[in-house]
Design a protein around this motif. Structure first.
Motif, PDB file in Angstrom:
ATOM      1  N   GLU A 102       0.827  -1.207   0.000  1.00 37.46           N
ATOM      2  CA  GLU A 102       0.000   0.000   0.000  1.00 37.46           C
ATOM      3  C   GLU A 102       0.861   1.257   0.000  1.00 37.46           C
ATOM      4  OE1 GLU A 102      -3.885  -1.785   2.420  1.00 37.46           O
ATOM      5  OE2 GLU A 102      -2.278  -0.732   3.494  1.00 37.46           O
ATOM      6  N   LEU A 103       1.964   1.210   0.726  1.00 33.12           N
ATOM      7  CA  LEU A 103       2.872   2.357   0.739  1.00 33.12           C
ATOM      8  C   LEU A 103       3.513   2.552  -0.627  1.00 33.12           C
ATOM      9  CD1 LEU A 103       4.716   1.906   4.159  1.00 33.12           C
ATOM     10  CD2 LEU A 103       2.853   3.472   3.624  1.00 33.12           C
ATOM     11  N   ARG A 108       3.732  10.555  -1.682  1.00 31.58           N
ATOM     12  CA  ARG A 108       4.195  10.970  -0.353  1.00 31.58           C
ATOM     13  C   ARG A 108       3.062  11.525   0.500  1.00 31.58           C
ATOM     14  NH1 ARG A 108       9.999  13.523   1.180  1.00 31.58           N
ATOM     15  NH2 ARG A 108       9.554  14.089   3.337  1.00 31.58           N
ATOM     16  N   ARG A 111       0.848   8.728   1.649  1.00 26.93           N
ATOM     17  CA  ARG A 111       1.482   7.941   2.714  1.00 26.93           C
ATOM     18  C   ARG A 111       1.333   8.640   4.059  1.00 26.93           C
ATOM     19  NH1 ARG A 111       5.572   6.775  -1.272  1.00 26.93           N
ATOM     20  NH2 ARG A 111       6.883   8.484  -0.472  1.00 26.93           N
ATOM     21  N   LEU A 115      -0.486   6.821   7.196  1.00 23.24           N
ATOM     22  CA  LEU A 115       0.263   6.424   8.389  1.00 23.24           C
ATOM     23  C   LEU A 115      -0.013   7.293   9.596  1.00 23.24           C
ATOM     24  CD1 LEU A 115       3.712   5.649   6.735  1.00 23.24           C
ATOM     25  CD2 LEU A 115       2.143   3.996   7.729  1.00 23.24           C
ATOM     26  N   GLN A 128      11.772   0.776   2.787  1.00 24.17           N
ATOM     27  CA  GLN A 128      10.551   1.524   3.054  1.00 24.17           C
ATOM     28  C   GLN A 128      10.517   2.118   4.461  1.00 24.17           C
ATOM     29  OE1 GLN A 128       7.644  -1.569   1.935  1.00 24.17           O
ATOM     30  NE2 GLN A 128       6.929  -0.175   0.322  1.00 24.17           N
ATOM     31  N   GLN A 131      10.739   5.746   4.222  1.00 29.24           N
ATOM     32  CA  GLN A 131       9.477   6.332   3.780  1.00 29.24           C
ATOM     33  C   GLN A 131       8.484   6.450   4.936  1.00 29.24           C
ATOM     34  OE1 GLN A 131       8.054   3.905   0.562  1.00 29.24           O
ATOM     35  NE2 GLN A 131       9.509   4.727  -0.930  1.00 29.24           N
ATOM     36  N   VAL A 132       8.471   5.474   5.819  1.00 24.92           N
ATOM     37  CA  VAL A 132       7.556   5.503   6.965  1.00 24.92           C
ATOM     38  C   VAL A 132       7.903   6.681   7.880  1.00 24.92           C
ATOM     39  CG1 VAL A 132       6.836   4.272   9.039  1.00 24.92           C
ATOM     40  CG2 VAL A 132       7.073   3.035   6.885  1.00 24.92           C
ATOM     41  N   ALA A 135       6.949   9.920   6.174  1.00 20.90           N
ATOM     42  CA  ALA A 135       5.497  10.098   6.120  1.00 20.90           C
ATOM     43  C   ALA A 135       4.938  10.511   7.478  1.00 20.90           C
ATOM     44  CB  ALA A 135       4.837   8.811   5.645  1.00 20.90           C
TER      45      ALA A 135
END
Length: 402
Positions: A102-103, A108, A111, A115, A128, A131-132, A135
């Motif tokens: 899903e991410l 951006r 996300r 989150l 990832q 990215q978490v 986000a």
């Protein structure tokens, strides 16, 4: 049937591996078959693995929630497995689970929305993790990242607070971290959060003592000058005020944590980072300034409207402004022996200076009699009572104003 069994095992928090086989033909060599993509496999069964959480994991999660910090678990496990493990460790039953797929399919901004309230990120690839963190920061969160692997280094560096683990961590994770844990027990983070919040509350209280007290003194000086045409306190008396209120009591507040640990906790994870500075600090400064000004002005007016000289009313104002500030500090930190000692000591020193004839005249004061001291005490009591009524008064004004 196999798919349903795998889902059931994953829902029980087990990591599930599907095992398949194919017999070699007589003319096939094992080395040749291994070089080709697998095909014509026959399902053999499921292998369920249990990754037992550490004994301290449940205490860590519950402790973070109690401190107003929302933990987010990053794992490569199946979403159902991740949810089951998270629930076992203390995450809510309805915690939001987001997957790495899903991410990957979101931009951006999407996300960040995805989150914002997530508690678990499953099937997450190592790359990832960064990215978490990004986000969550885009969503307005203050992010702390705990990791021990080399692939955690980028996420640790991007977080507001990066935490590495020295006991079993890689050099890359330790070098990227702001804080390195020397032991393997992560529950020390709970104590670190409590200590950090207590420190910030002490700093905020010390700032309120200094700025709020000085603002109240300035306000009293302006009002007194408007009423009488001259400053109610001389320069030497103002220096005495700062000496008795800003030196030892403020320093004691700055180095002494509040006894009520619950006051430092946020009501929810969303306001965990906020509740010290900003609006609460401004309100604390405003209340202290108004209370100080009220105590000093009341003592000074009692001195002016009772028999005595201008020096007597100025001395009462001096005692009122110092006494009101010391009383506020003492009431706010009554559980601290150091604050009690410095506040009572400063009050005793003020009384000694005022009541000693030669020293009193040196600072532009005069010894006070019982009636004058009773007037000062009444002014301080009135100011403290007014401080209690200030929140209700402000709420009323807000409701009346458009």
């Amino acid at each position: 049937h196999a798919f349903g069994a795998a889902q059931t095992l994953a829902g029980d928090g087990l990591r599930v591996l599907a095992v398949a086989r194919r017999r070699l033909a007589e003319d096939e060599q094992e080395t040749d078959v291994l070089e080709r993509p697998p095909g014509d496999l026959e399902f053999a069964g499921l292998l369920a693995l249990s990754d037992v959480p550490r004994e301290t994991s449940t205490a860590l999660v519950s402790g973070l929630y109690e401190e107003g910090v929302r933990p987010v678990m990053l794992t490569g496990d199946h979403p159902q497995t991740a949810r089951a493990i998270a629930t076992e460790l203390g995450w809510p039953q309805d915690t939001v689970v987001v997957t790495g797929d899903e991410l990957a399919a979101a931009d951006r901004s999407a996300r960040a929305r995805m989150l914002r309230d997530a508690g678990v990120v499953a099937r997450v690839a190592p790359e990832q993790k960064l990215q978490v963190v990004e986000a969550l920061r885009d969503a307005g969160r203050v992010v702390g990242m705990v990791g021990d692997g080399a692939n955690d280094a980028a996420a640790i560096r991007a977080a507001d607070i990066g935490v590495g683990i020295n006991a079993r961590g890689s050099a890359a994770a330790r070098n990227a971290a702001d804080i390195v844990l020397t032991a393997d027990d992560l529950t020390v983070l709970i104590h670190a959060i409590g200590e950090g919040r207590a420190l910030w509350h002490s700093v905020a209280d010390a700032i309120a003592v200094l700025i709020g007290g000085n603002a109240g003194e300035v306000g009293f000086g302006i009002l007194g000058t408007l009423v009488s045409g001259r400053a109610p306190l001389s320069t030497r008396q103002m220096l005495m005020v700062n000496l008795f209120t800003d030196l030892f009591p403020a320093m004691a507040v700055a180095v002494t944590p509040k006894g009520d640990a619950g006051a430092a906790r946020a009501a929810s994870p969303e306001d965990a980072a906020g509740g010290v500075l900003g609006g609460p600090l401004v309100r604390q400064i405003r209340h202290r300034a108004l209370t100080t000004c009220l105590g000093a002005l009341t003592a000074w007016l009692i001195g002016r409207f009772t028999p005595g000289t201008a020096r007597r009313s100025g001395t009462m104002a001096l005692c009122g402004v110092v006494g009101t500030q010391l009383a506020q500090t003492l009431l706010d930190r009554r559980d601290s022996p150091l604050v009690r000692l410095t506040s009572v000591g400063s009050a005793a020193a003020l009384v000694a200076v005022v009541q000693t004839p030669g020293v009193s005249h040196l600072f532009g004061c005069t010894p006070l009699g019982p009636a004058a001291w009773a007037g000062v005490a009444a002014a301080i009591a009135l100011a403290l009572a007014g401080q209690r009524a200030l929140p209700r008064l402000e709420d009323t004004v807000r409701r009346l104003l458009p």
